[in-house]
Design an enzyme around this catalytic site. Structure first.
Site, PDB file in Angstrom:
ATOM      1  N   LYS A  47       1.784 -16.288 113.696  1.00  0.00           N
ATOM      2  CA  LYS A  47       0.899 -17.301 114.155  1.00  0.00           C
ATOM      3  C   LYS A  47      -0.491 -16.778 114.671  1.00  0.00           C
ATOM      4  CE  LYS A  47       4.131 -20.159 113.319  1.00  0.00           C
ATOM      5  NZ  LYS A  47       5.204 -20.766 114.170  1.00  0.00           N
ATOM      6  N   TYR A  65      11.495 -25.227 119.627  1.00  0.00           N
ATOM      7  CA  TYR A  65      11.082 -25.268 118.167  1.00  0.00           C
ATOM      8  C   TYR A  65      12.430 -25.621 117.416  1.00  0.00           C
ATOM      9  CZ  TYR A  65       9.563 -22.776 113.763  1.00  0.00           C
ATOM     10  OH  TYR A  65       9.203 -22.520 112.426  1.00  0.00           O
ATOM     11  N   ARG A 104      13.587   1.149 107.484  1.00  0.00           N
ATOM     12  CA  ARG A 104      14.125   0.044 108.223  1.00  0.00           C
ATOM     13  C   ARG A 104      13.918   0.157 109.710  1.00  0.00           C
ATOM     14  NH1 ARG A 104      19.355  -0.588 108.497  1.00  0.00           N
ATOM     15  NH2 ARG A 104      19.438  -0.370 106.242  1.00  0.00           N
ATOM     16  N   ASP A 129      10.298 -17.926 124.226  1.00  0.00           N
ATOM     17  CA  ASP A 129       9.665 -18.050 123.272  1.00  0.00           C
ATOM     18  C   ASP A 129       8.006 -18.259 123.564  1.00  0.00           C
ATOM     19  OD1 ASP A 129       8.049 -18.793 120.936  1.00  0.00           O
ATOM     20  OD2 ASP A 129       9.715 -19.764 119.828  1.00  0.00           O
TER      21      ASP A 129
HETATM   22  C1  LIG Z   1       6.557 -20.975 113.940  1.00  0.00           C
HETATM   23  C2  LIG Z   1       7.318 -20.595 115.051  1.00  0.00           C
HETATM   24  C3  LIG Z   1       8.459 -20.027 115.038  1.00  0.00           C
HETATM   25  C4  LIG Z   1       8.940 -19.294 113.922  1.00  0.00           C
HETATM   26  O1  LIG Z   1       7.959 -18.452 113.350  1.00  0.00           O
HETATM   27  P1  LIG Z   1       7.937 -17.911 111.738  1.00  0.00           P
HETATM   28  O2  LIG Z   1       7.285 -16.786 111.868  1.00  0.00           O
HETATM   29  O3  LIG Z   1       7.471 -19.027 111.023  1.00  0.00           O
HETATM   30  O4  LIG Z   1       9.381 -17.622 111.418  1.00  0.00           O
HETATM   31  C5  LIG Z   1       9.052 -19.991 116.230  1.00  0.00           C
HETATM   32  N1  LIG Z   1       8.535 -20.409 117.583  1.00  0.00           N
HETATM   33  C6  LIG Z   1       7.382 -21.201 117.485  1.00  0.00           C
HETATM   34  C7  LIG Z   1       7.143 -21.812 118.777  1.00  0.00           C
HETATM   35  C8  LIG Z   1       6.914 -21.449 116.488  1.00  0.00           C
HETATM   36  O5  LIG Z   1       5.804 -22.260 116.558  1.00  0.00           O
END
Ligand SMILES: *Cc1c(COP(=O)(O)O)cnc(C)c1O
Length: 388
Positions: free
Chosen positions: A209, A112, A59, A184
């Site tokens: 992503k 988001y 972990r 973010d």
């Molecule tokens: C998709 C997304 C997230 C979350 O990511 P996951 O890996 O799907 O949990 C966070 N911030 C933004 C801007 C996103 O597009």
């Protein structure tokens, strides 16, 4: 073979080919192997008690997760990076690492949606007060900061609506008030926006992503400077946040081609976005890489590239017409997420607290993948014609 440190003078595209791997230490293998582990053995009592070895438990880290963490930290110029089970877990773990009951957090109104929900539903219930602010506030954030404000959470460009914030100005004002700055940075990836040069303390990525990039892995990353590293590491351990070697391997594999994929996809996105601006069915295109977008000036000042994710607003149409449009597409599919090789289209409704979303028509978020842009345009053209 040179060390990773000596590669800081070369371009990011070059670094992507070399970060997070060391062939000499792995029998000449090019890639860092998948090292699955929960239990990791200690040779004796002294080592066990002191925890005095690099790997102590699955972990905490394995050679594969560490390779990805190191690569991401070096790419964005972070002091350290930590993996989480998803991008959303990176968001929530980061926020919990800098707030506690009685504190206040300022959150950009364009975040988001699951980030917004975590703040309004979970964080508030824990006694942290949450206020949203206009992402275009700039240095005036100083007027919103209270003695209890411990953090300012940004997402730039914003989800769905793509407003660009003046991150440096907001960070400056936040720091003067003693608050940490969280961003973010999933849209820009570590390539296009260098968070730590712009005053950010914690840069968050949905590795799911663009970095993983193939629609088959879930992973998040928290990158921090030296001021936030202890708080983030502590909270990540308390929450048990980590990820497995398989997901880390997929992300490392995706990372190698990140620059090449983005170059191709951004060129396609720009071409398609410019063409959409001329279409009579389209009321607005929301994409800061376009000269007439309100975010263009800041995007050009702060970013070295644009992602292939943007939105359009249609002129008002019936739900039946919208269904005819999106259901009949042959290349664009509907689904959550983005960042992989295939194009996506998603009707969405921006949710706002302190700013207004006043467009009457439907917002469609478009993700431009690696397909031939002429084929994508044809698919979109036929779709727009079905609105009639
Ligand atoms: C998709 C997304 C997230 C979350 O990511 P996951 O890996 O799907 O949990 C966070 N911030 C933004 C801007 C996103 O597009």
């Amino acid at each position: 073979m040179t060390t990773d440190e000596s590669r800081e003078s070369v371009g990011d595209a070059t670094r992507l080919a070399h970060l997070g791997r060391n062939s000499e230490q792995q029998q000449g293998l090019v890639n860092t192997p998948v090292t699955r582990a929960s239990t990791i053995l200690f040779p004796d009592l002294k080592t066990l008690r002191a925890g005095a070895q690099e790997y102590t438990y699955g972990r905490h880290a394995t050679p594969t997760t560490k390779a990805l963490q190191d690569a991401l930290a070096q790419l964005e110029g972070a002091h350290a990076a930590f993996l989480t089970s998803s991008g959303l877990a990176a968001v929530t773990t980061s926020i919990l690492s800098v707030t506690k009951a009685g504190d206040h957090i300022l959150v950009a109104d364009c975040v988001y949606e699951p980030t917004r929900k975590f703040c309004t539903e979970a964080l508030s219930a824990m006694g942290v007060s949450v206020s949203f602010f206009d992402p275009l506030v700039g240095a005036d954030i100083a007027k919103l900061v209270t003695p209890k404000t411990k953090a300012v959470f940004l997402e730039s460009p914003g989800s769905l609506t793509f407003e660009v914030s003046d991150v440096a100005a907001i960070a400056d004002a936040a720091h003067q008030a003693g608050a940490k700055v969280l961003l973010d940075n999933s849209w820009a990836t570590p390539l296009f926006f260098k968070s730590f040069r712009n005053g950010v303390d914690i840069s968050i990525h949905s590795v799911t992503k663009y970095i993983s990039g193939h629609a088959d892995g879930m992973c998040g990353a928290i990158l921090t400077n030296e001021h936030a590293v202890d708080d983030v590491e502590r909270m990540r351990r308390l929450l048990g946040q980590s990820n497995g070697a398989d997901e880390a391997y997929l992300a490392l594999r995706g990372l190698r081609s990140l620059e090449a994929r983005l170059a191709r996809q951004t060129a396609s996105a720009l071409e398609i976005a410019r063409w959409l601006e001329t279409r009579p069915e389209v009321a607005r295109v929301l994409y800061p890489a376009l000269e007439n977008d309100p975010g263009y000036r800041l995007w050009q000042r702060d970013f070295s590239g644009a992602a292939s994710l943007f939105s359009i607003v249609l002129h008002p149409c019936s739900n039946d017409a919208l269904a005819r449009m999106v259901d009949g597409m042959s290349l664009f599919s509907m689904g959550y997420s983005w960042g992989a090789f295939e194009s996506l289209i998603l009707p969405s409704v921006p949710n706002r607290s302190v700013t207004e979303w006043s467009e009457a028509g439907t917002l469609l978020r478009l993700y431009i993948g690696l397909e031939d842009p002429n084929d994508l345009k044809q698919d979109l053209e036929a779709a727009l014609e079905r609105l009639e």
